[in-house]
Write a protein that holds these residues in place. Structure first.
Motif, mmCIF file in Angstrom:
data_model
loop_
_atom_site.group_PDB
_atom_site.id
_atom_site.type_symbol
_atom_site.label_atom_id
_atom_site.label_comp_id
_atom_site.label_asym_id
_atom_site.label_seq_id
_atom_site.Cartn_x
_atom_site.Cartn_y
_atom_site.Cartn_z
ATOM 1 N N ASP A 178 0.835 -1.204 0.000
ATOM 2 C CA ASP A 178 0.000 0.000 0.000
ATOM 3 C C ASP A 178 0.870 1.255 0.000
ATOM 4 N N SER A 179 1.974 1.231 0.737
ATOM 5 C CA SER A 179 2.901 2.364 0.769
ATOM 6 C C SER A 179 3.504 2.604 -0.613
ATOM 7 N N MET A 180 3.906 1.548 -1.286
ATOM 8 C CA MET A 180 4.475 1.693 -2.629
ATOM 9 C C MET A 180 3.432 2.231 -3.599
ATOM 10 N N ASP A 181 2.167 1.799 -3.446
ATOM 11 C CA ASP A 181 1.091 2.360 -4.273
ATOM 12 C C ASP A 181 0.959 3.866 -4.043
ATOM 13 N N LEU A 182 1.021 4.280 -2.778
ATOM 14 C CA LEU A 182 0.924 5.720 -2.469
ATOM 15 C C LEU A 182 2.070 6.492 -3.108
ATOM 16 N N ALA A 183 3.270 5.926 -3.052
ATOM 17 C CA ALA A 183 4.425 6.591 -3.658
ATOM 18 C C ALA A 183 4.220 6.757 -5.160
ATOM 19 N N GLU A 184 3.764 5.692 -5.799
ATOM 20 C CA GLU A 184 3.517 5.762 -7.246
ATOM 21 C C GLU A 184 2.445 6.798 -7.561
ATOM 22 N N ARG A 185 1.373 6.809 -6.779
ATOM 23 C CA ARG A 185 0.282 7.782 -6.997
ATOM 24 C C ARG A 185 0.800 9.210 -6.790
ATOM 25 N N ALA A 186 1.629 9.422 -5.763
ATOM 26 C CA ALA A 186 2.166 10.763 -5.491
ATOM 27 C C ALA A 186 3.029 11.253 -6.652
ATOM 28 N N CYS A 187 3.708 10.324 -7.328
ATOM 29 C CA CYS A 187 4.626 10.715 -8.400
ATOM 30 C C CYS A 187 3.985 10.752 -9.782
ATOM 31 N N THR A 188 2.893 9.995 -9.967
ATOM 32 C CA THR A 188 2.323 9.887 -11.309
ATOM 33 C C THR A 188 0.840 10.251 -11.380
ATOM 34 N N GLY A 189 0.172 10.298 -10.233
ATOM 35 C CA GLY A 189 -1.261 10.573 -10.221
ATOM 36 C C GLY A 189 -2.117 9.325 -10.357
ATOM 37 N N THR A 190 -1.487 8.176 -10.551
ATOM 38 C CA THR A 190 -2.220 6.919 -10.716
ATOM 39 C C THR A 190 -1.352 5.751 -10.247
ATOM 40 N N ALA A 197 -0.470 1.868 -11.639
ATOM 41 C CA ALA A 197 -0.642 0.949 -12.770
ATOM 42 C C ALA A 197 -1.254 -0.381 -12.332
ATOM 43 N N ARG A 198 -0.741 -0.964 -11.259
ATOM 44 C CA ARG A 198 -1.232 -2.251 -10.755
ATOM 45 C C ARG A 198 -1.407 -2.159 -9.242
ATOM 46 N N PRO A 199 -2.558 -1.668 -8.790
ATOM 47 C CA PRO A 199 -2.770 -1.511 -7.340
ATOM 48 C C PRO A 199 -2.656 -2.845 -6.598
ATOM 49 N N SER A 200 -2.102 -2.769 -5.416
ATOM 50 C CA SER A 200 -1.987 -3.975 -4.591
ATOM 51 C C SER A 200 -3.374 -4.383 -4.101
ATOM 52 N N ARG A 201 -3.505 -5.635 -3.778
ATOM 53 C CA ARG A 201 -4.756 -6.180 -3.243
ATOM 54 C C ARG A 201 -4.417 -6.964 -1.977
ATOM 55 N N TRP A 202 -5.246 -6.774 -0.959
ATOM 56 C CA TRP A 202 -5.057 -7.540 0.272
ATOM 57 C C TRP A 202 -5.493 -8.985 0.035
ATOM 58 N N SER A 203 -4.715 -9.891 0.582
ATOM 59 C CA SER A 203 -5.065 -11.307 0.470
ATOM 60 C C SER A 203 -6.275 -11.607 1.361
ATOM 61 N N PRO A 204 -6.964 -12.719 1.109
ATOM 62 C CA PRO A 204 -8.056 -13.115 2.011
ATOM 63 C C PRO A 204 -7.574 -13.254 3.462
ATOM 64 N N TYR A 205 -6.330 -13.732 3.649
ATOM 65 C CA TYR A 205 -5.793 -13.887 5.004
ATOM 66 C C TYR A 205 -5.633 -12.533 5.691
ATOM 67 N N VAL A 206 -5.145 -11.523 4.974
ATOM 68 C CA VAL A 206 -5.002 -10.177 5.547
ATOM 69 C C VAL A 206 -6.377 -9.614 5.894
ATOM 70 N N ARG A 207 -7.349 -9.800 5.015
ATOM 71 C CA ARG A 207 -8.703 -9.320 5.312
ATOM 72 C C ARG A 207 -9.260 -10.005 6.565
ATOM 73 N N LEU A 208 -9.009 -11.313 6.707
ATOM 74 C CA LEU A 208 -9.454 -12.048 7.896
ATOM 75 C C LEU A 208 -8.747 -11.514 9.154
ATOM 76 N N LEU A 209 -7.432 -11.334 9.092
ATOM 77 C CA LEU A 209 -6.686 -10.799 10.237
ATOM 78 C C LEU A 209 -7.200 -9.405 10.630
ATOM 79 N N ARG A 210 -7.460 -8.573 9.630
ATOM 80 C CA ARG A 210 -7.969 -7.229 9.919
ATOM 81 C C ARG A 210 -9.326 -7.287 10.620
ATOM 82 N N ARG A 211 -10.154 -8.238 10.206
ATOM 83 C CA ARG A 211 -11.449 -8.401 10.848
ATOM 84 C C ARG A 211 -11.281 -8.772 12.324
ATOM 85 N N PHE A 212 -10.348 -9.694 12.611
ATOM 86 C CA PHE A 212 -10.084 -10.096 14.002
ATOM 87 C C PHE A 212 -9.442 -8.959 14.800
#
Length: 160
Positions: free
Chosen positions: A129-141, A143-158
């Motif tokens: 997510d940090s690398m996505d922010l850096a790319e957005r700050a430098c280019t405005g977009t 190219a390939r946004p990161s996606r949280w894995s199902p495991y990360v989504r589950l951990l975040r829920r807990f």
């Protein structure tokens, strides 16, 4: 247990522009740390050697800082994290720079279990997510946004 974890992104900007992203860490105009989805990076003062802080349960001290180029944080928590994490910029040519985040540590005691079970997945997600922010700050977009894995989504829920 030794841990060496690297996240990188090539940014289509000169080193000085990419370095400004590092310089803004933990400040009001921080464009590198994904504070909208993760615990914010907070320091007890401006980004400078000796500043203390962290994000969520992860605590650290700024061990070294070269404006526009490099910042290293040494861990003071959670228990069992012995090492550092850092952001660096590496010029590839006049108009392209590699932004790198490196985590190098020994996980001891409880961290031998908490790192692989939870922290590693959270770490990988927040850094992409940090690398996505850096790319957005430098280019405005992004190219390939990161996606949280199902495991990360589950951990975040807990974690809520």
């Amino acid at each position: 247990m030794g841990v060496y974890n690297v996240h990188e992104r090539v940014l289509p900007v000169p080193r000085a522009e990419a370095g400004q992203l590092i310089d803004g860490l933990s400040g009001g105009a921080d464009q590198l740390w994904p504070r909208s989805d993760w615990p914010p990076m907070l320091l007890d003062g401006p980004l400078a050697q000796g500043a203390r802080g962290g994000h969520g349960p992860v605590r650290y001290t700024v061990a070294a800082y070269v404006p526009g180029q490099w910042v290293r944080f040494t861990f003071s928590g959670p228990r069992g994290f012995h090492g550092f994490h850092e952001y660096t910029v590496h010029p590839l040519d006049e108009d392209r720079t590699l932004l790198r985040h490196t985590l190098a540590m020994r996980a001891r005691g409880p961290a031998r279990f908490t790192w692989p079970l939870a922290f590693r997945s959270f770490h990988d997600a927040v850094l992409e997510d940090s690398m996505d922010l850096a790319e957005r700050a430098c280019t405005g977009t992004v190219a390939r946004p990161s996606r949280w894995s199902p495991y990360v989504r589950l951990l975040r829920r807990f974690a809520r």
